[in-house]
Design an enzyme around this catalytic site. Structure first.
Site, PDB file in Angstrom:
ATOM      1  N   LYS A   9     -29.978 -28.220   4.651  1.00 52.71           N
ATOM      2  CA  LYS A   9     -30.612 -29.182   5.562  1.00 52.71           C
ATOM      3  C   LYS A   9     -29.687 -30.372   5.839  1.00 52.71           C
ATOM      4  O   LYS A   9     -29.530 -30.786   6.979  1.00 52.71           O
ATOM      5  CB  LYS A   9     -31.937 -29.702   4.960  1.00 52.71           C
ATOM      6  N   ARG A  55     -43.174 -32.524   2.869  1.00 54.47           N
ATOM      7  CA  ARG A  55     -42.946 -31.474   1.881  1.00 54.47           C
ATOM      8  C   ARG A  55     -44.247 -30.942   1.301  1.00 54.47           C
ATOM      9  O   ARG A  55     -44.219 -30.053   0.466  1.00 54.47           O
ATOM     10  CB  ARG A  55     -42.169 -32.101   0.746  1.00 54.47           C
ATOM     11  N   ARG A 109     -22.133 -28.289  -5.801  1.00 51.92           N
ATOM     12  CA  ARG A 109     -22.301 -29.363  -4.815  1.00 51.92           C
ATOM     13  C   ARG A 109     -21.849 -30.705  -5.398  1.00 51.92           C
ATOM     14  O   ARG A 109     -22.137 -31.046  -6.531  1.00 51.92           O
ATOM     15  CB  ARG A 109     -23.765 -29.483  -4.400  1.00 51.92           C
ATOM     16  N   ARG A 121     -25.481 -34.219  -8.588  1.00 52.84           N
ATOM     17  CA  ARG A 121     -26.858 -34.705  -8.711  1.00 52.84           C
ATOM     18  C   ARG A 121     -27.474 -34.240 -10.029  1.00 52.84           C
ATOM     19  O   ARG A 121     -27.275 -33.095 -10.442  1.00 52.84           O
ATOM     20  CB  ARG A 121     -27.696 -34.181  -7.530  1.00 52.84           C
ATOM     21  N   ARG A 153     -37.384 -26.721  -8.859  1.00 54.17           N
ATOM     22  CA  ARG A 153     -37.483 -27.199  -7.473  1.00 54.17           C
ATOM     23  C   ARG A 153     -37.855 -26.040  -6.527  1.00 54.17           C
ATOM     24  O   ARG A 153     -38.617 -26.223  -5.588  1.00 54.17           O
ATOM     25  CB  ARG A 153     -36.158 -27.825  -7.040  1.00 54.17           C
TER      26      ARG A 153
HETATM   27  P1  G5P Z   1     -33.938 -33.629  -1.372  1.00 55.01           P
HETATM   28  O1  G5P Z   1     -32.772 -34.532  -1.475  1.00 55.01           O
HETATM   29  O2  G5P Z   1     -34.699 -33.559  -0.103  1.00 55.01           O
HETATM   30  P2  G5P Z   1     -33.815 -30.736  -1.445  1.00 55.01           P
HETATM   31  O3  G5P Z   1     -34.091 -30.146  -2.772  1.00 55.01           O
HETATM   32  O4  G5P Z   1     -34.836 -30.521  -0.398  1.00 55.01           O
HETATM   33  O5  G5P Z   1     -33.436 -32.229  -1.851  1.00 55.01           O
HETATM   34  P3  G5P Z   1     -31.119 -30.518  -1.032  1.00 55.01           P
HETATM   35  O6  G5P Z   1     -30.884 -30.148  -2.473  1.00 55.01           O
HETATM   36  O7  G5P Z   1     -30.708 -31.888  -0.588  1.00 55.01           O
HETATM   37  O8  G5P Z   1     -32.599 -30.251  -0.703  1.00 55.01           O
HETATM   38  P4  G5P Z   1     -30.079 -29.326   1.368  1.00 55.01           P
HETATM   39  O9  G5P Z   1     -29.982 -30.668   1.988  1.00 55.01           O
HETATM   40  O10 G5P Z   1     -31.016 -28.331   1.979  1.00 55.01           O
HETATM   41  O11 G5P Z   1     -30.387 -29.403  -0.175  1.00 55.01           O
HETATM   42  O12 G5P Z   1     -28.671 -28.629   1.317  1.00 55.01           O
HETATM   43  P5  G5P Z   1     -27.172 -29.232   1.474  1.00 55.01           P
HETATM   44  O13 G5P Z   1     -26.969 -30.374   0.549  1.00 55.01           O
HETATM   45  O14 G5P Z   1     -26.842 -29.398   2.920  1.00 55.01           O
HETATM   46  O15 G5P Z   1     -26.350 -27.953   0.960  1.00 55.01           O
HETATM   47  C1  G5P Z   1     -26.378 -27.585  -0.405  1.00 55.01           C
HETATM   48  C2  G5P Z   1     -24.944 -27.252  -0.870  1.00 55.01           C
HETATM   49  O16 G5P Z   1     -24.535 -26.052  -0.221  1.00 55.01           O
HETATM   50  C3  G5P Z   1     -23.892 -28.318  -0.499  1.00 55.01           C
HETATM   51  O17 G5P Z   1     -22.924 -28.372  -1.535  1.00 55.01           O
HETATM   52  C4  G5P Z   1     -23.269 -27.762   0.793  1.00 55.01           C
HETATM   53  O18 G5P Z   1     -21.932 -28.217   0.981  1.00 55.01           O
HETATM   54  C5  G5P Z   1     -23.318 -26.268   0.502  1.00 55.01           C
HETATM   55  N1  G5P Z   1     -23.407 -25.406   1.680  1.00 55.01           N
HETATM   56  C6  G5P Z   1     -24.048 -25.611   2.864  1.00 55.01           C
HETATM   57  N2  G5P Z   1     -23.899 -24.544   3.674  1.00 55.01           N
HETATM   58  C7  G5P Z   1     -23.159 -23.631   2.989  1.00 55.01           C
HETATM   59  C8  G5P Z   1     -22.665 -22.313   3.291  1.00 55.01           C
HETATM   60  O19 G5P Z   1     -22.873 -21.761   4.365  1.00 55.01           O
HETATM   61  N3  G5P Z   1     -21.952 -21.685   2.303  1.00 55.01           N
HETATM   62  C9  G5P Z   1     -21.706 -22.283   1.088  1.00 55.01           C
HETATM   63  N4  G5P Z   1     -20.986 -21.593   0.172  1.00 55.01           N
HETATM   64  N5  G5P Z   1     -22.138 -23.514   0.776  1.00 55.01           N
HETATM   65  C10 G5P Z   1     -22.855 -24.177   1.707  1.00 55.01           C
HETATM   66  O20 G5P Z   1     -35.018 -34.003  -2.519  1.00 55.01           O
HETATM   67  C11 G5P Z   1     -34.617 -34.230  -3.841  1.00 55.01           C
HETATM   68  C12 G5P Z   1     -35.821 -34.642  -4.657  1.00 55.01           C
HETATM   69  O21 G5P Z   1     -36.367 -35.857  -4.141  1.00 55.01           O
HETATM   70  C13 G5P Z   1     -37.796 -35.847  -4.194  1.00 55.01           C
HETATM   71  C14 G5P Z   1     -38.167 -34.593  -4.978  1.00 55.01           C
HETATM   72  O22 G5P Z   1     -38.193 -34.902  -6.334  1.00 55.01           O
HETATM   73  C15 G5P Z   1     -36.987 -33.648  -4.655  1.00 55.01           C
HETATM   74  O23 G5P Z   1     -36.825 -32.614  -5.606  1.00 55.01           O
HETATM   75  N6  G5P Z   1     -38.328 -35.819  -2.822  1.00 55.01           N
HETATM   76  C16 G5P Z   1     -39.620 -35.753  -2.496  1.00 55.01           C
HETATM   77  N7  G5P Z   1     -40.762 -35.678  -3.250  1.00 55.01           N
HETATM   78  C17 G5P Z   1     -41.937 -35.622  -2.585  1.00 55.01           C
HETATM   79  N8  G5P Z   1     -42.039 -35.585  -1.245  1.00 55.01           N
HETATM   80  C18 G5P Z   1     -40.934 -35.662  -0.453  1.00 55.01           C
HETATM   81  N9  G5P Z   1     -41.056 -35.634   0.892  1.00 55.01           N
HETATM   82  C19 G5P Z   1     -39.666 -35.754  -1.077  1.00 55.01           C
HETATM   83  N10 G5P Z   1     -38.399 -35.822  -0.602  1.00 55.01           N
HETATM   84  C20 G5P Z   1     -37.598 -35.859  -1.669  1.00 55.01           C
HETATM   85 MG    MG Z   2     -30.318 -32.642   1.288  1.00 59.30          MG
END
Ligand code: G5P
Ligand code: MG
Length: 223
Positions: A19, A93, A127, A160, A171
């Site tokens: 995302k 979420r 990451r 992280r 998660r």
């Molecule tokens: P976050 O911060 O919202 P998540 O768990 O939804 O966290 P996250 O982990 O931030 O999502 P993302 O943004 O979907 O993941 O993914 P990203 O960071 O872009 O990519 C992940 C990794 O893969 C990176 O290293 C990237 O470089 C790599 N990558 C991307 N594409 C590729 C590819 O094609 N190939 C490869 N090899 N790698 C790739 O929420 C965190 C916490 O905050 C709270 C909760 O506790 C949650 O767990 N929170 C909430 N709680 C309640 N309600 C809400 N609305 C909340 N929002 C946050």
């Molecule tokens: Mg993210």
């Protein structure tokens, strides 16, 4: 692309589905403001604000923070954005959060990144994040120019606390039970657009083409 009206969009997908990575491309191409609930919470933890101190253990354990707190925080911030469109990442979420958003704003589209859980687990362990900006890197996919340092500011990158394997599993579980019902909420409203794949670079052209079509039809309707 020059927009004739404000666009309001959400990006969804399991933890690690890309995302943040996809949002960076969307805001660059379409000029929306990116608002990530996770980035806002992590900035509060780093700055040791009252909210950050309260939420840290919840986030580190891979649990969602309470609906009322996050909904109030995000909706207040959205009300401050007047003239530009926005892209919400990580919110809503839960169905309760989706209803709170729905009561305040109408959405133009919800982009859902449908990436298999196995792909995600491998990604998150490699990451690296620049907490103040939310910029993400990956030692295999998009490494920083200098190992361990952010490309733009030169500041240190960190792993992280919630990217430990057992926390990632928790998660993903919470995504299945609490967030997947939100997809149904948006499907029934006719605004959900899903993109399936294992690589951001392959999914991106489809997202970009979809948004071009979407934005030009919305602009024509507004004209
Ligand atoms: P976050 O911060 O919202 P998540 O768990 O939804 O966290 P996250 O982990 O931030 O999502 P993302 O943004 O979907 O993941 O993914 P990203 O960071 O872009 O990519 C992940 C990794 O893969 C990176 O290293 C990237 O470089 C790599 N990558 C991307 N594409 C590729 C590819 O094609 N190939 C490869 N090899 N790698 C790739 O929420 C965190 C916490 O905050 C709270 C909760 O506790 C949650 O767990 N929170 C909430 N709680 C309640 N309600 C809400 N609305 C909340 N929002 C946050
Ligand atoms: Mg993210």
């Amino acid at each position: 692309m020059v927009l004739q009206r404000v666009i309001r969009a959400v990006i969804m997908g399991p933890p690690g589905s890309g995302k943040g990575t996809m949002s960076a491309r969307i805001i660059k191409s379409f000029g929306l403001q990116h608002m990530s609930s996770g980035d806002i919470l992590r900035a509060n933890i780093q700055d040791k604000t009252e909210l950050g101190l309260l939420m840290k253990s919840c986030i580190d354990q891979g649990q969602l923070v309470p609906d009322d707190i996050i909904s109030r925080l995000i909706l207040n911030d959205l009300r401050k954005i007047d003239n530009s469109g926005w892209l919400l990442d990580g919110f809503p979420r839960t169905v309760s959060q989706a209803e709170a958003l729905d009561n305040a704003f109408s959405l133009d589209t919800v982009i859902n990144l449908d990436v298999p859980f196995q792909t995600i687990k491998e990604r998150l362990t490699s990451r690296w994040t620049h907490i103040p900006s939310g910029r993400v890197y990956n030692t295999d996919f998009n490494p920083p120019k200098v190992p361990g340092l952010d490309d733009v500011t030169g500041e240190p990158l960190v792993q992280r606390d919630d990217d430990r394997p057992e926390t990632v599993t928790r998660r993903l579980k919470s995504y299945e039970t609490q967030t997947e019902p939100v997809l149904e909420f948006y499907r029934s409203k006719g605004v959900l657009e899903s993109f399936t794949g294992t690589e951001t670079n392959k999914i991106w052209p489809h997202v970009e083409a979809f948004l071009h079509r979407k934005f030009s039809s919305l602009s024509q309707r507004a004209a």
